[in-house]
Motif scaffolding. Structure first.
Motif, PDB file in Angstrom:
ATOM      1  N   ASP A  23     -29.640  27.940 -40.941  1.00 49.91           N
ATOM      2  CA  ASP A  23     -30.320  27.242 -39.844  1.00 49.91           C
ATOM      3  C   ASP A  23     -29.603  25.943 -39.486  1.00 49.91           C
ATOM      4  O   ASP A  23     -29.544  25.549 -38.309  1.00 49.91           O
ATOM      5  CB  ASP A  23     -31.767  26.928 -40.228  1.00 49.91           C
ATOM      6  N   ALA A  24     -29.057  25.253 -40.512  1.00 51.40           N
ATOM      7  CA  ALA A  24     -28.348  23.995 -40.251  1.00 51.40           C
ATOM      8  C   ALA A  24     -27.058  24.250 -39.493  1.00 51.40           C
ATOM      9  O   ALA A  24     -26.689  23.485 -38.595  1.00 51.40           O
ATOM     10  CB  ALA A  24     -28.063  23.274 -41.567  1.00 51.40           C
ATOM     11  N   LEU A  25     -26.362  25.338 -39.828  1.00 47.02           N
ATOM     12  CA  LEU A  25     -25.132  25.656 -39.108  1.00 47.02           C
ATOM     13  C   LEU A  25     -25.438  26.070 -37.675  1.00 47.02           C
ATOM     14  O   LEU A  25     -24.736  25.653 -36.737  1.00 47.02           O
ATOM     15  CB  LEU A  25     -24.373  26.760 -39.836  1.00 47.02           C
TER      16      LEU A  25
ATOM     17  N   VAL B 259     -15.233  39.048 -44.118  1.00 45.17           N
ATOM     18  CA  VAL B 259     -15.325  40.398 -44.695  1.00 45.17           C
ATOM     19  C   VAL B 259     -14.610  40.494 -46.033  1.00 45.17           C
ATOM     20  O   VAL B 259     -14.928  41.358 -46.851  1.00 45.17           O
ATOM     21  CB  VAL B 259     -14.774  41.461 -43.728  1.00 45.17           C
ATOM     22  N   ARG B 260     -13.657  39.628 -46.268  1.00 40.74           N
ATOM     23  CA  ARG B 260     -12.886  39.694 -47.512  1.00 40.74           C
ATOM     24  C   ARG B 260     -13.634  39.100 -48.697  1.00 40.74           C
ATOM     25  O   ARG B 260     -13.215  39.263 -49.840  1.00 40.74           O
ATOM     26  CB  ARG B 260     -11.528  39.017 -47.324  1.00 40.74           C
ATOM     27  N   ILE B 261     -14.739  38.401 -48.421  1.00 39.73           N
ATOM     28  CA  ILE B 261     -15.575  37.923 -49.528  1.00 39.73           C
ATOM     29  C   ILE B 261     -16.963  38.566 -49.497  1.00 39.73           C
ATOM     30  O   ILE B 261     -17.872  38.109 -50.189  1.00 39.73           O
ATOM     31  CB  ILE B 261     -15.693  36.384 -49.550  1.00 39.73           C
ATOM     32  N   GLY B 262     -17.131  39.612 -48.695  1.00 42.52           N
ATOM     33  CA  GLY B 262     -18.373  40.364 -48.733  1.00 42.52           C
ATOM     34  C   GLY B 262     -19.474  39.914 -47.807  1.00 42.52           C
ATOM     35  O   GLY B 262     -20.633  40.294 -47.995  1.00 42.52           O
ATOM     36  N   VAL B 263     -19.133  39.114 -46.781  1.00 39.63           N
ATOM     37  CA  VAL B 263     -20.146  38.696 -45.810  1.00 39.63           C
ATOM     38  C   VAL B 263     -19.638  39.032 -44.406  1.00 39.63           C
ATOM     39  O   VAL B 263     -18.686  39.791 -44.246  1.00 39.63           O
ATOM     40  CB  VAL B 263     -20.487  37.193 -45.951  1.00 39.63           C
ATOM     41  N   ALA B 264     -20.286  38.516 -43.389  1.00 39.97           N
ATOM     42  CA  ALA B 264     -19.909  38.797 -42.001  1.00 39.97           C
ATOM     43  C   ALA B 264     -19.932  37.499 -41.203  1.00 39.97           C
ATOM     44  O   ALA B 264     -20.672  36.565 -41.545  1.00 39.97           O
ATOM     45  CB  ALA B 264     -20.877  39.810 -41.384  1.00 39.97           C
ATOM     46  N   PRO B 265     -19.142  37.427 -40.123  1.00 40.37           N
ATOM     47  CA  PRO B 265     -19.154  36.236 -39.263  1.00 40.37           C
ATOM     48  C   PRO B 265     -20.391  36.233 -38.367  1.00 40.37           C
ATOM     49  O   PRO B 265     -20.307  36.382 -37.150  1.00 40.37           O
ATOM     50  CB  PRO B 265     -17.856  36.365 -38.463  1.00 40.37           C
ATOM     51  N   ALA B 266     -21.544  36.070 -38.989  1.00 36.67           N
ATOM     52  CA  ALA B 266     -22.821  36.274 -38.288  1.00 36.67           C
ATOM     53  C   ALA B 266     -23.159  35.094 -37.381  1.00 36.67           C
ATOM     54  O   ALA B 266     -23.136  35.210 -36.150  1.00 36.67           O
ATOM     55  CB  ALA B 266     -23.929  36.520 -39.307  1.00 36.67           C
ATOM     56  N   VAL B 267     -23.491  33.952 -37.968  1.00 34.53           N
ATOM     57  CA  VAL B 267     -23.954  32.807 -37.181  1.00 34.53           C
ATOM     58  C   VAL B 267     -22.887  32.333 -36.202  1.00 34.53           C
ATOM     59  O   VAL B 267     -23.190  31.988 -35.055  1.00 34.53           O
ATOM     60  CB  VAL B 267     -24.387  31.668 -38.131  1.00 34.53           C
ATOM     61  N   ILE B 268     -21.620  32.328 -36.616  1.00 36.06           N
ATOM     62  CA  ILE B 268     -20.585  31.814 -35.723  1.00 36.06           C
ATOM     63  C   ILE B 268     -20.353  32.729 -34.519  1.00 36.06           C
ATOM     64  O   ILE B 268     -19.709  32.330 -33.553  1.00 36.06           O
ATOM     65  CB  ILE B 268     -19.269  31.552 -36.469  1.00 36.06           C
ATOM     66  N   SER B 269     -20.904  33.953 -34.572  1.00 32.82           N
ATOM     67  CA  SER B 269     -20.789  34.842 -33.416  1.00 32.82           C
ATOM     68  C   SER B 269     -21.567  34.320 -32.218  1.00 32.82           C
ATOM     69  O   SER B 269     -21.294  34.736 -31.081  1.00 32.82           O
ATOM     70  CB  SER B 269     -21.295  36.239 -33.771  1.00 32.82           C
TER      71      SER B 269
END
Length: 244
Positions: A72-74, A123-133
């Motif tokens: 939420d802060a990001l 993706v290389r650490i197991g997450v996705a570029p979600a919020v920055i999308s």
């Protein structure tokens, strides 16, 4: 010790990410201080434009894995940049990774030196570029994003400009920005604010529509077993278990 440097010259406030020890990673503390500095700029009528830059050889390495900000802060920080009633310009002379690319996309204008490099490493650490999308998807070439989101490949400043992540790239980033800043100084403040609202309307629609969903996705992925393995592998400087 402050994590955000602040200087001013001829109405342009320069905010510098100043945490080179962790490559200006987006910690909870840094996000909070940057948000406070932007709030000050929004209130100060003497500020005509804001330049967001960095110390050290990295603009931002993305989220601080040891002290990450709440999603939420990001989201709040990215929206604050988009909504700020002053143009915000990114000045990049080093590397930008993951969440740092969200800062670039949120800025109205972004310029980088040819020495800069970029990568969506989530993706290389197991997450996705979600919020920055939220700011990225409306402003960046979708075919290029598909490649770089899915592979985590590194790309250079001319490619970042080609796909819309940057406004311009050059050997001397200050030479690139000089005529842009001159133009902003010659522009009427209220006209600048209203013109920015025209330009950011579509980006803000993505925040209104998708922020809740992408914040939840980010929180879920960061708490997942794959993310724990990916982050541990990153900190231990080894390949995660899924690499074949």
């Amino acid at each position: 010790m402050s994590l955000i440097g602040r200087t001013r010259a001829r109405g342009v406030e320069t905010l510098s990410l100043d945490s080179p020890g962790n490559r200006n990673a987006l910690s909870a503390a840094l996000v909070g201080e940057l948000s406070d500095a932007l709030t000050d700029c929004a209130k100060d009528t003497d500020v005509r434009a804001v330049v967001l830059t960095h110390t050290g050889n990295t603009f931002s390495a993305g989220a601080d894995l040891r002290d990450p900000p709440h999603p939420d802060a990001l989201v709040g920080l990215l929206r604050q940049i988009v909504e700020l009633p002053r143009p915000v310009l990114a000045r990049v002379t080093g590397h930008v990774r993951a969440g740092g690319l969200g800062l670039l996309a949120a800025c109205d204008i972004a310029a980088a030196a040819h020495t800069a490099s970029f990568a969506f490493t989530e993706v290389r650490i197991g997450v996705a570029p979600a919020v920055i999308s939220l700011p990225l998807l409306p402003r960046t070439d979708p075919r290029a994003l598909a490649r770089y989101y899915l592979t985590g490949e590194r790309f250079d400043a001319p490619e970042a400009a080609r796909i819309g992540l940057l406004t311009a790239a050059g050997d001397d980033v200050d030479a690139v920005l000089e005529p842009i800043l001159d133009g902003l100084r010659r522009s009427a403040p209220e006209a600048l604010a209203e013109t920015k609202r025209l330009l950011t309307a579509r980006v803000l629609e993505s925040f209104d529509r998708d922020a809740g969903r992408l914040t939840a996705l980010s929180a879920r992925l960061f708490a997942s077993p794959q993310a724990r393995e990916g982050m541990t592998a990153f900190l231990e400087r080894r390949d995660p278990s899924w690499v074949v």
